[in-house]
Motif scaffolding. Structure first.
Motif, PDB file in Angstrom:
ATOM      1  N   ARG A 138      22.631  13.917  52.055  1.00 53.57           N
ATOM      2  CA  ARG A 138      22.705  14.933  51.011  1.00 53.57           C
ATOM      3  C   ARG A 138      21.631  14.700  49.937  1.00 53.57           C
ATOM      4  O   ARG A 138      21.896  14.740  48.738  1.00 53.57           O
ATOM      5  CB  ARG A 138      24.102  15.006  50.410  1.00 53.57           C
ATOM      6  CG  ARG A 138      25.179  15.337  51.436  1.00 53.57           C
ATOM      7  CD  ARG A 138      26.509  15.637  50.802  1.00 53.57           C
ATOM      8  NE  ARG A 138      26.481  16.915  50.093  1.00 53.57           N
ATOM      9  CZ  ARG A 138      27.502  17.377  49.364  1.00 53.57           C
ATOM     10  NH1 ARG A 138      28.609  16.670  49.273  1.00 53.57           N
ATOM     11  NH2 ARG A 138      27.418  18.538  48.750  1.00 53.57           N
ATOM     12  N   SER A 139      20.422  14.451  50.406  1.00 48.72           N
ATOM     13  CA  SER A 139      19.280  14.306  49.502  1.00 48.72           C
ATOM     14  C   SER A 139      18.986  15.656  48.855  1.00 48.72           C
ATOM     15  O   SER A 139      19.338  16.714  49.409  1.00 48.72           O
ATOM     16  CB  SER A 139      18.054  13.819  50.272  1.00 48.72           C
ATOM     17  OG  SER A 139      18.330  12.586  50.910  1.00 48.72           O
ATOM     18  N   LEU A 140      18.325  15.631  47.704  1.00 51.23           N
ATOM     19  CA  LEU A 140      18.021  16.892  47.035  1.00 51.23           C
ATOM     20  C   LEU A 140      16.850  16.743  46.075  1.00 51.23           C
ATOM     21  O   LEU A 140      16.531  15.635  45.632  1.00 51.23           O
ATOM     22  CB  LEU A 140      19.232  17.430  46.277  1.00 51.23           C
ATOM     23  CG  LEU A 140      19.664  16.755  44.971  1.00 51.23           C
ATOM     24  CD1 LEU A 140      20.639  17.666  44.200  1.00 51.23           C
ATOM     25  CD2 LEU A 140      20.325  15.402  45.217  1.00 51.23           C
ATOM     26  N   SER A 190      17.658  20.845  49.544  1.00 49.65           N
ATOM     27  CA  SER A 190      18.802  19.947  49.686  1.00 49.65           C
ATOM     28  C   SER A 190      19.155  19.791  51.149  1.00 49.65           C
ATOM     29  O   SER A 190      18.947  20.693  51.958  1.00 49.65           O
ATOM     30  CB  SER A 190      20.012  20.472  48.909  1.00 49.65           C
ATOM     31  OG  SER A 190      20.444  21.716  49.419  1.00 49.65           O
ATOM     32  N   ARG A 219      21.625  16.596  38.941  1.00 48.80           N
ATOM     33  CA  ARG A 219      21.335  17.878  38.286  1.00 48.80           C
ATOM     34  C   ARG A 219      21.476  17.755  36.771  1.00 48.80           C
ATOM     35  O   ARG A 219      20.662  18.296  36.015  1.00 48.80           O
ATOM     36  CB  ARG A 219      22.277  18.965  38.794  1.00 48.80           C
ATOM     37  CG  ARG A 219      21.983  19.446  40.203  1.00 48.80           C
ATOM     38  CD  ARG A 219      22.705  20.752  40.488  1.00 48.80           C
ATOM     39  NE  ARG A 219      22.158  21.851  39.685  1.00 48.80           N
ATOM     40  CZ  ARG A 219      22.766  23.018  39.518  1.00 48.80           C
ATOM     41  NH1 ARG A 219      23.952  23.232  40.075  1.00 48.80           N
ATOM     42  NH2 ARG A 219      22.207  23.966  38.796  1.00 48.80           N
ATOM     43  N   VAL A 231      18.341  23.636  42.161  1.00 46.77           N
ATOM     44  CA  VAL A 231      18.114  22.840  43.360  1.00 46.77           C
ATOM     45  C   VAL A 231      17.066  23.537  44.214  1.00 46.77           C
ATOM     46  O   VAL A 231      17.278  24.653  44.703  1.00 46.77           O
ATOM     47  CB  VAL A 231      19.419  22.654  44.156  1.00 46.77           C
ATOM     48  CG1 VAL A 231      19.150  21.884  45.451  1.00 46.77           C
ATOM     49  CG2 VAL A 231      20.456  21.914  43.310  1.00 46.77           C
ATOM     50  N   LEU A 251      25.490  14.126  43.094  1.00 47.93           N
ATOM     51  CA  LEU A 251      24.750  15.376  43.111  1.00 47.93           C
ATOM     52  C   LEU A 251      24.814  16.061  41.749  1.00 47.93           C
ATOM     53  O   LEU A 251      23.816  16.604  41.262  1.00 47.93           O
ATOM     54  CB  LEU A 251      25.296  16.308  44.202  1.00 47.93           C
ATOM     55  CG  LEU A 251      25.311  15.757  45.630  1.00 47.93           C
ATOM     56  CD1 LEU A 251      25.831  16.824  46.590  1.00 47.93           C
ATOM     57  CD2 LEU A 251      23.940  15.275  46.055  1.00 47.93           C
TER      58      LEU A 251
END
Length: 287
Positions: A209-211, A222, A186, A219, A182
């Protein structure tokens, strides 16, 4: 002309068998539920049963296989951009690759990308040797990465340099380092001022925990856990150019770092160098 569209990330467990008919029925249901989504993206190896990972030879197929043609027909029927995850592809030389496919609403296969960085030592596929960026007319450019590719900053940097406004990262990881991924997603979005949509499989084949991250690193959407869901977000392709022009948080402009009279910077790790004259991402006009 708008440069915004709705992307739908399908956080779902891998299928129990490679069955395009069953997948098609599932996709018709999902598109009916979210008819506004224009781009549908599924996780790495979504159509490949977990048992196939132990013997990729058993499930590998040529890129002109009938099942691939059926996926193209499904995209045409639904009238959407479809990224059905990745498959085990058998190349003309017999090598097995982890290959992502992209189909346009007309049913054309517009992109084929072979994963460059297999997760070794467990993943035994042969690495690809070409970055993949495709055009979405009226919106912008989209790059493809598969799972572990995102851990190598050179990968996203090259997709951005090739003009990608959005990078789709297809993932199937059930390991405990999804938390680190994650941060990596980012970080890549921030460093390259590009949208990144990272879709992981749901339990039990993934930790979810896809985003979706925008070019400023914010973000936009999410998933909090590994349950199945459709994660949607509005992606404004124009925000990529805007962020690069105005700066991240209105301050930093890494793609404008070099001046024409700067000396090249040697890169001994790669046996190459950064050439200031070629540092800027490719535009739609000069590529």
């Amino acid at each position: 002309m708008t440069q915004s569209l709705i992307v739908a990330l399908v956080q779902a467990a891998a299928e129990e068998r490679f069955d395009v008919a069953a997948f098609g029925a599932r996709m018709r249901e999902l598109v009916h539920r979210v008819p506004s989504a224009a781009l549908w993206v599924l996780p790495e190896f979504h159509l490949e049963p977990v048992s196939t990972h132990h013997n990729p030879e058993s499930g590998a197929r040529a890129i002109d296989d009938v099942a691939v043609a059926e996926l193209a027909a499904l995209a045409r029927e639904l009238g959407v951009w479809l990224v059905p995850g990745s498959i085990y592809e058998r190349g003309d030389d017999g090598a097995i690759h982890n290959t992502a496919l992209v189909f346009s609403p007309s049913g054309e296969r517009v992109a084929t990308y072979r994963k460059m960085f297999p997760w070794r030592p467990l993943e035994q596929t042969v690495p690809g040797d070409r970055f993949e960026v495709f055009e979405m007319p009226g919106y912008g450019r989209v790059g493809i990465s598969i799972c572990y590719d995102i851990w190598f900053p050179e990968h996203t940097r090259h997709l951005a340099w090739l003009g990608a406004d959005l990078v789709l990262n297809l993932v199937q990881t059930a390991t405990s380092d999804r938390e680190q991924e994650l941060a990596i997603v980012r970080g890549n979005a921030i460093m390259n001022q590009v949208w990144i949509a990272s879709v992981n499989a749901a339990a039990p084949t993934g930790r979810g925990r896809s985003l979706v991250v925008d070019p400023n690193g914010s973000v936009r959407a999410s998933s909090p856990d590994a349950s199945e869901e459709i994660l949607t977000a509005v992606v404004d392709f124009a925000a990529t150019a805007q962020t690069r022009a105005l700066g991240t948080a209105g301050v930093s402009r890494p793609w404008s770092q070099f001046r024409g009279d700067d000396a090249p910077i040697p890169l001994p790790l790669y046996g190459g160098r950064i050439e200031p004259s070629t540092w800027h991402p490719r535009s739609k006009e000069n590529s």
